[in-house]
Design a protein around this motif. Structure first.
Motif, PDB file in Angstrom:
ATOM      1  N   ALA A   2       0.827  -1.210   0.000  1.00  0.00           N
ATOM      2  CA  ALA A   2       0.000   0.000   0.000  1.00  0.00           C
ATOM      3  C   ALA A   2       0.858   1.255   0.000  1.00  0.00           C
ATOM      4  O   ALA A   2       0.525   2.254  -0.645  1.00  0.00           O
ATOM      5  N   SER A   3       1.990   1.224   0.716  1.00  0.00           N
ATOM      6  CA  SER A   3       2.847   2.409   0.804  1.00  0.00           C
ATOM      7  C   SER A   3       3.472   2.749  -0.542  1.00  0.00           C
ATOM      8  O   SER A   3       3.828   3.909  -0.794  1.00  0.00           O
ATOM      9  N   ARG A   4       3.642   1.763  -1.408  1.00  0.00           N
ATOM     10  CA  ARG A   4       4.241   2.025  -2.716  1.00  0.00           C
ATOM     11  C   ARG A   4       3.288   2.787  -3.624  1.00  0.00           C
ATOM     12  O   ARG A   4       3.713   3.399  -4.600  1.00  0.00           O
ATOM     13  N   LYS A   5       2.003   2.767  -3.298  1.00  0.00           N
ATOM     14  CA  LYS A   5       1.035   3.546  -4.065  1.00  0.00           C
ATOM     15  C   LYS A   5       0.895   4.971  -3.512  1.00  0.00           C
ATOM     16  O   LYS A   5       0.678   5.915  -4.262  1.00  0.00           O
ATOM     17  N   THR A   6       1.001   5.113  -2.195  1.00  0.00           N
ATOM     18  CA  THR A   6       0.804   6.429  -1.577  1.00  0.00           C
ATOM     19  C   THR A   6       2.114   7.127  -1.251  1.00  0.00           C
ATOM     20  O   THR A   6       2.106   8.318  -0.923  1.00  0.00           O
ATOM     21  N   ASN A   7       3.240   6.394  -1.308  1.00  0.00           N
ATOM     22  CA  ASN A   7       4.551   6.925  -0.909  1.00  0.00           C
ATOM     23  C   ASN A   7       4.510   7.456   0.523  1.00  0.00           C
ATOM     24  O   ASN A   7       5.092   8.485   0.846  1.00  0.00           O
ATOM     25  N   ARG A   8       3.805   6.685   1.382  1.00  0.00           N
ATOM     26  CA  ARG A   8       3.654   7.104   2.786  1.00  0.00           C
ATOM     27  C   ARG A   8       3.530   5.857   3.646  1.00  0.00           C
ATOM     28  O   ARG A   8       2.963   4.852   3.236  1.00  0.00           O
ATOM     29  N   ILE A   9       4.106   5.906   4.828  1.00  0.00           N
ATOM     30  CA  ILE A   9       3.902   4.853   5.817  1.00  0.00           C
ATOM     31  C   ILE A   9       3.594   5.538   7.148  1.00  0.00           C
ATOM     32  O   ILE A   9       4.258   6.507   7.529  1.00  0.00           O
TER      33      ILE A   9
END
Length: 625
Positions: free
Chosen positions: A251-258
């Motif tokens: 999921a983080s690879r789509k939003t560039n956020r963790i």
């Protein structure tokens, strides 16, 4: 473990790339290749292609490119070896093992994985049975739907101390103990670790169950902790594990956020609200290894801990552990939750919009350090402020990267200076003239202190301070009020102050160099050795010493006036006047000693540089008067 290029090529050849990518990304056939919207960035039209013949994927939008192993590491978040092992298992290939001991350990771990999978299945079935009714009621009260319960694998551990031991009797007791499911104490018979708890599986990056977390349902009946985790085992190391990583990574690879939160339920609440890229540490402060793990996914993870005191302490512990690890581009950001709320509370109270607004504007690591330390204790005295600066610089010194350390020291130093020595609002020249006129017309004329102030042109300290402003004209506006108090003096001092105000006005107006306006300021005696008058002094030290000298210069004549007043009422109140006189004289002596120290500090530096021992300390103190 030796993986030859030939073995890796064989692995790639045995696995169909498109079939692996299809598990998480919808592909459409396009001739002999496949296409899709890129899973690594948001786009509306497909620019992502997959070629089984060539054995690689490529995005013409963001440039993502790789083979099947790279897909597993970049999109799934697996380590290289974990990716190879998973693909080899699918391809029916045995991963080469160089060390027999490693083979034995791998076999042990494989056996423990089977144990954990069986335990998870048993916990899930218990939740659906009659004995799981209270656990289901709790989940319903938390607003969790069936999809979320199934997705996160909720289960239930009954109260019976031997229930799991009986259910998994096909496995040897030592294996159940090693997996952390049973507790063995001395010579007593092992018993179930988790009893009367709502159960959650903890999974590794490949989605395999490696541990459990259990929440107690009826805490009033026992002193047991609210949450209980599995102990460290051959499968589970709490300092290296992040809950929900196997879901949050893709999921983080789509939003560039963790997003990092404190507990399981916060993770689940955020995921249920659509914020999928969320993880949590295992009931401990974020460790250095977990920070490095987060940085493999994004450069600046967002920490969103609870809004209570414990949550803020956890955030500061994470900040302190991250500081030595900082490197260019990699840091932490912090969301400050409303007081008393955790992310789950905020979502239920105000909805996802409130959470999105907080996540959209997190505070930087540097800002978080400043806010925490400046609010840690009252800052009423110079000693309190000095303590704040010391704490800030200690944080900066812990940074290993030299350039980042220097930048933190400079930024934190600037913030401290702006706080400790705030700039005053600039007053136009005509208003200054009015203020100075008021000061002079209202100034008393019959005190010994003011008579000394009027001889300011002959006062070495006054000359040094005025010369200091001439050397540092940008500091004039900050100390405007002090200059107005000194302006009651006549002659050369008043003329020098006028020149300083002209220089300040020129600077504020963006005019030319103020040097010409400062020629009227007399140079200080050569014996005056304050740091702000010496070429090459650190600008920050010069500003601080100049500010302290101004403060002492203004306070000294006021003290002398107060001493004169106390002396005048000696006959009417001898005991009170004497006590007041002694207190004031003590403070005056402290000022003189401090001025001597400031001069000696600079003189000592000069003596070391030039091989000169200088004048005796007593003489140097006299020079500042």
């Amino acid at each position: 473990m030796a993986l030859t290029p030939q073995w890796l090529d064989e692995l790639r050849a045995r696995v169909t790339l498109s079939s692996v990518i299809m598990r998480t990304t919808k592909l459409q056939k396009a001739g002999r290749e496949w296409k899709a919207c890129c899973p690594f960035h948001n786009e509306k039209s497909p620019s992502f292609t997959v070629s089984d013949e060539k054995g690689f994927y490529h995005c013409f939008g963001c440039g993502a490119h790789g083979d099947v192993i790279r897909w597993m590491t970049d999109q799934r978040g697996l380590s290289f070896m974990d990716a190879v092992k998973e693909l080899a298992s699918e391809a029916g290939m045995e991963v080469p093992r160089a060390d027999p001991r490693e083979t034995e350990q791998a076999e042990r771990r494989a056996g423990l994985h089977d144990v954990m999978a069986s335990a998870q299945e048993w916990f899930k079935n218990n939740l659906l049975a009659d004995e799981g009714r209270k656990a289901r009621e709790y989940l319903a009260a938390r607003g969790l739907d069936g999809h979320t319960i199934e997705r996160f694998g909720f289960g239930y551990a009954p109260e019976d101390r031997k229930a799991l031991k009986k259910a998994l009797a096909r496995y040897p007791e030592p294996m159940l103990v090693e997996a952390g499911l049973l507790i063995a104490v001395d010579d007593k018979e092992p018993y179930d670790r988790f009893r009367g708890r709502l159960m959650l599986p903890i999974q590794d990056a490949r989605g395999r169950v490696i541990a459990f977390g259990g929440r107690i349902l009826e805490r009033g009946k026992t002193d047991a902790p609210k949450y209980l985790n599995s102990p460290d085992t051959p499968l589970f190391d709490k300092g290296r594990t992040l809950y929900n990583l196997h879901r949050a990574g893709p999921a983080s690879r789509k939003t560039n956020r963790i997003v990092v939160v404190e507990g399981y339920m916060d993770v689940i609440a955020l995921a249920a609200a659509g914020i999928e890229e969320t993880v949590a540490p295992m009931g401990t402060a974020l460790t250095e290894r977990q920070i490095e793990l987060l940085w493999r996914m994004v450069e600046v993870p967002i920490l969103c801990f609870d809004g209570d005191a414990a949550g803020q302490r956890a955030a500061m512990r994470a900040a302190a552990r991250a500081l030595p690890l900082l490197r260019p581009g990699h840091s932490l950001a912090f969301v400050h939750m409303p007081a008393g709320l955790d992310p789950d509370d905020l979502l239920r109270k105000d909805g996802r919009g409130a959470m999105d607004r907080l996540l959209a504007e997190p505070h930087s690591l540097l800002e978080t350090l400043w806010r925490h330390e400046s609010n840690a204790q009252p800052l009423r005295s110079p000693e309190d402020k000095a303590g704040l600066k010391e704490r800030l610089m200690a944080h900066a010194e812990s940074i290993q990267h030299p350039e980042i350390r220097a930048l933190y020291k400079r930024e934190l130093g600037d913030r401290f200076s702006a706080f400790a020595f705030p700039k005053r609002e600039f007053v136009p020249r005509k208003d200054w003239r009015a203020k100075l006129s008021d000061k002079r017309s209202n100034a008393p004329s019959d005190t010994a202190g003011l008579r000394r102030a009027r001889s300011g042109a002959r006062d070495h300290l006054t000359q040094a301070v005025l010369a200091g402003f001439a050397r540092h004209p940008h500091e004039i506006a900050r100390h405007a009020e002090a200059l107005a108090r000194l302006a009651s003096a006549a002659g050369e001092t008043a003329q020098a102050i006028d020149a300083l105000l002209d220089a300040s006005e020129a600077l504020e107006a963006g005019g030319g160099s103020p040097i010409s306006a400062l020629k009227v300021v007399a140079p200080p005696p050569e014996s005056t050795r304050f740091s702000f008058l010496v070429e090459g002094t650190d600008p920050q030290d010069a500003r601080e010493d100049l500010a302290e000298a101004v403060s002492l210069l203004v306070e000294r004549p006021a003290l002398e006036a107060a001493i004169a007043e106390a002396t005048a009422r000696f006959e009417a109140d001898p005991e009170g006047a004497f006590a007041e006189q002694q207190r004031l004289r003590k403070r005056k002596l402290e000022i003189e000693v401090r001025l001597g120290q400031m001069a000696r500090k600079r003189a000592a530096g000069s003596a070391l540089e030039h091989g000169d021992t200088g004048a005796p300390a007593g003489d140097r103190e006299q020079e500042t008067e």
